[in-house]
Design a protein around this motif. Structure first.
Motif, PDB file in Angstrom:
ATOM      1  N   PRO A  31      12.879   0.446  16.229  1.00 49.15           N
ATOM      2  CA  PRO A  31      13.463   0.192  14.905  1.00 49.15           C
ATOM      3  C   PRO A  31      14.355   1.312  14.381  1.00 49.15           C
ATOM      4  CG  PRO A  31      11.147  -0.430  14.926  1.00 49.15           C
ATOM      5  CD  PRO A  31      11.421   0.275  16.227  1.00 49.15           C
ATOM      6  N   TRP A  32      13.870   2.559  14.409  1.00 51.37           N
ATOM      7  CA  TRP A  32      14.725   3.619  13.854  1.00 51.37           C
ATOM      8  C   TRP A  32      15.954   3.864  14.712  1.00 51.37           C
ATOM      9  CZ3 TRP A  32      15.864   7.838  16.710  1.00 51.37           C
ATOM     10  CH2 TRP A  32      14.916   8.378  17.571  1.00 51.37           C
ATOM     11  N   ASP A  72       9.810   3.343  19.149  1.00 48.15           N
ATOM     12  CA  ASP A  72      10.908   3.953  18.390  1.00 48.15           C
ATOM     13  C   ASP A  72      12.077   3.000  18.173  1.00 48.15           C
ATOM     14  OD1 ASP A  72       9.661   6.492  18.176  1.00 48.15           O
ATOM     15  OD2 ASP A  72      10.172   6.911  20.252  1.00 48.15           O
ATOM     16  N   TRP A  92      18.474   1.260  13.745  1.00 47.72           N
ATOM     17  CA  TRP A  92      18.991   1.577  12.408  1.00 47.72           C
ATOM     18  C   TRP A  92      19.992   2.749  12.470  1.00 47.72           C
ATOM     19  CZ3 TRP A  92      20.916   0.525   8.186  1.00 47.72           C
ATOM     20  CH2 TRP A  92      20.881   1.333   7.042  1.00 47.72           C
ATOM     21  N   LYS A  93      19.644   3.755  13.290  1.00 46.17           N
ATOM     22  CA  LYS A  93      20.554   4.891  13.460  1.00 46.17           C
ATOM     23  C   LYS A  93      21.871   4.437  14.091  1.00 46.17           C
ATOM     24  CE  LYS A  93      19.584   9.546  14.767  1.00 46.17           C
ATOM     25  NZ  LYS A  93      18.683  10.407  15.523  1.00 46.17           N
TER      26      LYS A  93
END
Lengths: 458, 458
Positions: B353-354, B351, B357-358
């Protein structure tokens, strides 16, 4: 475990794409409701109701309870009145209450309209209790027995009415709705004589909570007594419901998460991190960041005030972050230890004196060890290795004496503030690292400049 | 609740002083074992064995299990071999293992000598599993049924053998020691026909854990599935034991405490804060304090390196604590959110990467809001109200631009490091506030001086 789930999930999605609804239904019927809920959450708006309708009624209701509130709302909006009624009929009252609490008003209205009158009454009753109280997490579906029943009659009653009860394993003996004892199914089954009256084998010393008790207290009792369920009584001592261990476990997990979030200067939330939007996260994080940033004005003012002193002995500036950091860490160690003890019910307001005395002794020991190490390090690394002549023995002494006092102040404040917060009705977890750090930062500077002024010609 | 306990306690102590052992015994016999343990802990070395010997055998063993290991040791040392054997005979295997794990070698030897051969074998078996594994927290006493038994036979078997089982409510169906299904006592009782074979009503899709699975994973399954008990199988798929919900709850609480302690830069401990000595606390707290203090050397070096720049624009120094503090708080918000999600099994390595980004989006929003507020505050408060002409618009801009980058760096690092830690087999909780703060402190200074050098004539 998770990989296996992904495999099952992909198989099911393939069956769905190939419209093999019969096979899909057969596989779903063998699955655990929690796993089905997990699977349903991966589906889009179009396929979700389709798969949901394939589930056998009871399983459908069980999976529904385990789903996200967003998806529950989506499904309810798609349900016909009959479908909604069917799901509600299979549900336990406390689960229905959890759902109602998350839904917008128009959906709540539909739910209450479709729930049968008895359930509607119970939902409304539970909704009246304050948030996070024992009453708000209880269920009203439990097995009650009369003291004059025999063991055989009790077992018969359980077999007849048990299907609608959240747990049948702990039964409560009531007289005029007052709780007078409890008996477990284990006691009933292991009792050798079916004619024994319940009165004779029941445990009379029943531990219960009151509807308005805080849910944190309920959790403490579960972890202390290892109960399967805990009876809840109203102000008049009448039994109104039970809290079951699985709900207590959820509360335990939520309370720990909430404590950690508050300790890390966030407003707490019920949503898992992965489900939260960027704006929601910002909304939970910015208030404390802003507050703490603005309160750092004080540290700025203190530094500005002592600007001239720093100009005389520039070497002092380099140790400000170390002093503040060590102070903050020392304080947060003490505060977290105390906050957690309060949450677990191990420490109360009246314990403040011995806690402070313990922390003072810990602080003096830690402070002296740190000071000695730092003294050696400053002379060896900063003075000799880095060849910085500004680091005199006196400067090193100033830093190390400050260190002892900073650790002492930080640990004392860190251990006391959570207890003070508890006493005045605030959440003790607020008094963790970020808050303590801000106070300790300012204090560290004041101590630093006081010690420096006394020992150096500033 | 607690006040009531204090009252009972004082009554009992008075009876003890007056040597009214009969009344004392009568009251104790009605009490809950956990409350008795709590009471016994208040007694001194002389009175503890006296009161303990007043308890009925079964209750004595139950209370014994709930006591502190220090007091357990005290009692065992005072026990005759017969007394020790009596207590052990009433105990469940997993409780005996918990006690054995805490005792010094010579006491363990005595315990194993007095345990009956079957129990001794089981204790030794459980002790072989790695610490914090499912095998180490399980009990070997569960109800097993054969698939060809009828419901009536199953109920009879439970009634005959259930007294020695940790739970009778979930029964496991095995064939050649392999787990092939499970059935609850509720299913058995609610089944209308006593001649139905177990095979027909058992749930075949049984969720189990393996002996070497981590206890944290076991807890995640309990909170996901709301089980009363979870079966444990060995590498060959043979059923070897069960973990019950009450043990899972204890683990859940311990794991949360451990995470909080590690997050606050302490080595974790099993002992409650109130029971820990000053030296033990110092031993748990000093390693990280020392490590973090010494690593603050870097921030010191950075400041020394930019001493001349700070001398040119002294106003910059005043904002160092605010920038470091805001960076630390921003980073710890992100890291704690991710650490908790990892603990609850909601987030995995893939998880990353997201999550990054978040956090980047959250950071930009938070950073800009903080920068704008700080800009206004610096010009209004620091420049106008405090009448400090050194705070020019350019200085304010330098601080605010730095702020945005610091928050961005802090949140990205704070969210990533716990996941990286998990991936390389470290405890993610280590990557919380204190550790993140130290990195972010150094980084904040570098960003600050880079921005200042670019925008100011230093």
């Amino acid at each position: 475990m998770l990989d296996q789930n992904t495999f099952v999930e992909q198989t099911l999605l393939r069956l769905l794409d190939q419209k093999k609804y019969h096979s899909l239904r057969d596989i779903l019927a063998t699955m655990n409701p929690s796993d089905i809920a997990y699977l349903l959450e991966e589906l889009d708006e179009r396929r979700l109701p389709l798969v949901f309708r394939l589930l056998p009624k009871e399983l459908a209701a069980e999976a529904f309870v385990e789903m996200d509130s967003d998806q529950q709302e989506l499904l309810i909006r798609g349900f016909s009145d009959t479908e909604l009624k069917e799901v509600l009929d299979e549900m336990f009252v406390d689960d229905a209450v959890d759902i109602v609490e998350e839904m917008p008003a128009n959906v709540v209205k539909r739910i209450l309209a479709q729930a049968d009158p008895d359930m509607r009454k119970q939902i409304n009753e539970i909704l009246r209790y304050p948030e996070d109280s024992a009453g708000s997490i209880m269920t009203t579906e439990y097995v009650s027995l009369r003291p004059d029943m025999t063991v055989g009659e009790a077992i018969l009653r359980i077999r007849r009415t048990g299907v609608d009860k959240e747990t049948i394993y702990t039964c409560y003996v009531t007289q005029d709705r007052h709780l007078i004892g409890m008996v477990s199914v284990k006691d009933l089954l292991l009792c050798s004589n079916d004619d024994t009256p319940i009165r004779e084998i029941m445990e009379e010393n029943v531990i219960s909570v009151s509807t308005h008790d805080d849910q944190e207290q309920v959790v403490q009792m579960f972890s202390k007594y290892n109960f399967l369920a805990l009876p809840v009584t109203d102000a008049e001592g009448r039994m109104v419901g039970i809290v079951t261990f699985d709900d207590a476990m959820d509360v335990m997990e939520d309370e720990a998460t909430e404590d950690m979030e508050v300790m890390a200067a966030m407003l707490p939330s019920d949503k898992p991190y992965a489900k939260e939007g960027v704006f929601e996260l910002v909304k939970r994080r910015i208030p404390w960041l802003l507050m703490l940033m603005l309160s750092a004005t004080f540290t700025g003012l203190i530094i500005t005030h002592f600007e001239n002193a720093l100009a005389v002995c520039t070497a002092l500036t380099a140790f400000i972050p170390m002093l503040m950091g060590t102070g903050g860490n020392s304080g947060s160690q003490a505060s977290v230890a105390v906050i957690r003890s309060i949450s677990l019910g191990e420490v109360e307001s009246k314990d403040l004196p011995w806690i402070v005395w313990k922390e003072i002794r810990v602080a003096v020991l830690c402070g002296v060890i740190l000071a000695v190490c730092n003294f050696v390090k400053m002379l060896l690394v900063d003075r000799l290795l880095m060849n910085n002549p500004d680091i005199t023995v006196t400067v090193a002494l100033v830093v190390c004496v400050t260190l002892v006092f900073v650790v002492l102040a930080a640990k004392t404040i860190g251990a006391s503030l959570p207890i003070v917060a508890k006493k005045i009705g605030l959440d003790p977890a607020v008094m963790a690292s970020p808050f303590i750090t801000t106070i300790v930062d300012a204090l560290s500077l004041l101590i630093y400049f006081a010690v420096a002024s006394a020992m150096l010609p500033l």
